[in-house]
Enzyme design. Structure first.
Site, PDB file in Angstrom:
ATOM      1  N   ASN A 127       6.927  29.277 -25.840  1.00  0.00           N
ATOM      2  CA  ASN A 127       7.531  29.674 -27.115  1.00  0.00           C
ATOM      3  C   ASN A 127       7.816  31.176 -27.084  1.00  0.00           C
ATOM      4  O   ASN A 127       7.056  31.967 -26.525  1.00  0.00           O
ATOM      5  CB  ASN A 127       6.680  29.268 -28.322  1.00  0.00           C
ATOM      6  CG  ASN A 127       5.249  29.759 -28.283  1.00  0.00           C
ATOM      7  OD1 ASN A 127       4.691  29.984 -27.223  1.00  0.00           O
ATOM      8  ND2 ASN A 127       4.649  29.915 -29.451  1.00  0.00           N
TER       9      ASN A 127
ATOM     10  N   GLU B 239       8.877  34.152 -29.744  1.00  0.00           N
ATOM     11  CA  GLU B 239       9.032  34.492 -31.162  1.00  0.00           C
ATOM     12  C   GLU B 239       9.850  35.772 -31.326  1.00  0.00           C
ATOM     13  O   GLU B 239      10.224  36.413 -30.337  1.00  0.00           O
ATOM     14  CB  GLU B 239       7.643  34.617 -31.801  1.00  0.00           C
ATOM     15  CG  GLU B 239       6.899  33.292 -31.739  1.00  0.00           C
ATOM     16  CD  GLU B 239       5.562  33.301 -32.449  1.00  0.00           C
ATOM     17  OE1 GLU B 239       5.053  34.384 -32.789  1.00  0.00           O
ATOM     18  OE2 GLU B 239       5.019  32.190 -32.656  1.00  0.00           O
TER      19      GLU B 239
ATOM     20  N   CYS C  40      10.844  27.126 -29.635  1.00  0.00           N
ATOM     21  CA  CYS C  40       9.671  26.382 -29.167  1.00  0.00           C
ATOM     22  C   CYS C  40       9.651  26.302 -27.634  1.00  0.00           C
ATOM     23  O   CYS C  40      10.705  26.362 -26.981  1.00  0.00           O
ATOM     24  CB  CYS C  40       9.697  24.947 -29.698  1.00  0.00           C
ATOM     25  SG  CYS C  40       9.450  24.823 -31.469  1.00  0.00           S
TER      26      CYS C  40
ATOM     27  N   GLU D 241       9.099  23.697 -25.789  1.00  0.00           N
ATOM     28  CA  GLU D 241       9.785  22.505 -25.276  1.00  0.00           C
ATOM     29  C   GLU D 241      11.277  22.763 -25.110  1.00  0.00           C
ATOM     30  O   GLU D 241      11.881  22.425 -24.087  1.00  0.00           O
ATOM     31  CB  GLU D 241       9.604  21.319 -26.226  1.00  0.00           C
ATOM     32  CG  GLU D 241       8.180  20.873 -26.434  1.00  0.00           C
ATOM     33  CD  GLU D 241       7.492  21.569 -27.605  1.00  0.00           C
ATOM     34  OE1 GLU D 241       7.671  22.795 -27.769  1.00  0.00           O
ATOM     35  OE2 GLU D 241       6.785  20.895 -28.360  1.00  0.00           O
TER      36      GLU D 241
ATOM     37  N   CYS E 103       7.497  19.402 -32.223  1.00  0.00           N
ATOM     38  CA  CYS E 103       8.061  19.440 -33.585  1.00  0.00           C
ATOM     39  C   CYS E 103       9.285  18.526 -33.650  1.00  0.00           C
ATOM     40  O   CYS E 103       9.815  18.076 -32.627  1.00  0.00           O
ATOM     41  CB  CYS E 103       8.421  20.870 -33.983  1.00  0.00           C
ATOM     42  SG  CYS E 103       9.987  21.448 -33.305  1.00  0.00           S
TER      43      CYS E 103
ATOM     44  N   CYS F  86      12.441  19.555 -31.631  1.00  0.00           N
ATOM     45  CA  CYS F  86      12.313  19.350 -30.181  1.00  0.00           C
ATOM     46  C   CYS F  86      12.398  17.865 -29.824  1.00  0.00           C
ATOM     47  O   CYS F  86      12.910  17.505 -28.768  1.00  0.00           O
ATOM     48  CB  CYS F  86      11.009  19.963 -29.676  1.00  0.00           C
ATOM     49  SG  CYS F  86      11.022  21.766 -29.748  1.00  0.00           S
TER      50      CYS F  86
HETATM   51  N1  THU Z   1       5.878  25.726 -31.386  1.00  0.00           N
HETATM   52  C1  THU Z   1       6.259  25.258 -30.156  1.00  0.00           C
HETATM   53  O1  THU Z   1       6.453  26.022 -29.211  1.00  0.00           O
HETATM   54  N2  THU Z   1       6.420  23.927 -30.022  1.00  0.00           N
HETATM   55  C2  THU Z   1       6.248  23.005 -31.021  1.00  0.00           C
HETATM   56  O2  THU Z   1       6.519  21.827 -30.820  1.00  0.00           O
HETATM   57  C3  THU Z   1       5.740  23.442 -32.322  1.00  0.00           C
HETATM   58  C4  THU Z   1       5.672  24.896 -32.545  1.00  0.00           C
HETATM   59  C5  THU Z   1       5.712  27.182 -31.544  1.00  0.00           C
HETATM   60  C6  THU Z   1       6.725  27.835 -32.434  1.00  0.00           C
HETATM   61  C7  THU Z   1       5.980  29.060 -32.896  1.00  0.00           C
HETATM   62  O3  THU Z   1       6.180  30.106 -31.952  1.00  0.00           O
HETATM   63  C8  THU Z   1       4.526  28.661 -32.872  1.00  0.00           C
HETATM   64  O4  THU Z   1       4.461  27.458 -32.128  1.00  0.00           O
HETATM   65  C9  THU Z   1       3.915  28.433 -34.238  1.00  0.00           C
HETATM   66  O5  THU Z   1       4.688  27.566 -34.987  1.00  0.00           O
END
Ligand code: THU
Length: 129
Positions: free
Chosen positions: A44, A46, A55, A57, A88, A91
């Site tokens: 991930n 940000e 994300c 994935e 999520c 994804c």
């Molecule tokens: N996140 C993912 O990388 N994958 C997911 O399927 C759910 C959320 C990340 C996004 C964000 O950087 C952090 O988790 C918190 O939501």
């Protein structure tokens, strides 16, 4: 193709170490097994503008697709912050786009044991044009 789930999860764990998540402090790593048999890792990423986070994935899937892959066989997902780090909704839909004849396997870990589910468990009626 027989899938080495452990290897894929180990790649997801490795990928979680490169997570850029200073805002949520929730690291996630993913590893994608493509139709050609290669593994692509993602984490991930940000941003100060919070809504721009990507994300793990989708990071891994987009790396695979941008290298010419068109089919995804399996995706492993790992977070050091939680057991069973499920993908999520966004994804799930992105995975669905690159499903071949076989359904994609989604691999997560719960208390040290691998959980292996088909994508349809997470997304029963994906959208397709
Ligand atoms: N996140 C993912 O990388 N994958 C997911 O399927 C759910 C959320 C990340 C996004 C964000 O950087 C952090 O988790 C918190 O939501």
């Amino acid at each position: 193709m027989s899938i080495d789930y452990e290897l894929l999860m180990n790649n997801a764990k490795e990928a979680s170490k490169t997570s850029y998540s200073p805002f949520s402090r929730f690291a996630v790593g993913a590893a994608v097994l493509s139709g050609s048999g290669k593994i692509y890792k993602g984490c991930n990423v940000e941003n100060s503008s919070f809504g721009l986070a990507v994300c793990a994935e989708r990071c891994a899937i987009f790396k695979a697709i941008s290298e010419g892959e068109r089919e995804i066989l399996a995706v492993a997902i790992y977070s050091p912050n939680t057991d069973s780090c499920y993908p999520c909704g966004a994804c799930r839909q992105v995975m669905y786009e690159f499903q071949g004849d076989e359904e994609i396997s989604v691999i997560t870990e719960n208390m040290g044991s691998l959980e292996i589910n088909k994508l349809s468990y997470f997304l029963p009626c994906g959208f397709r044009i």
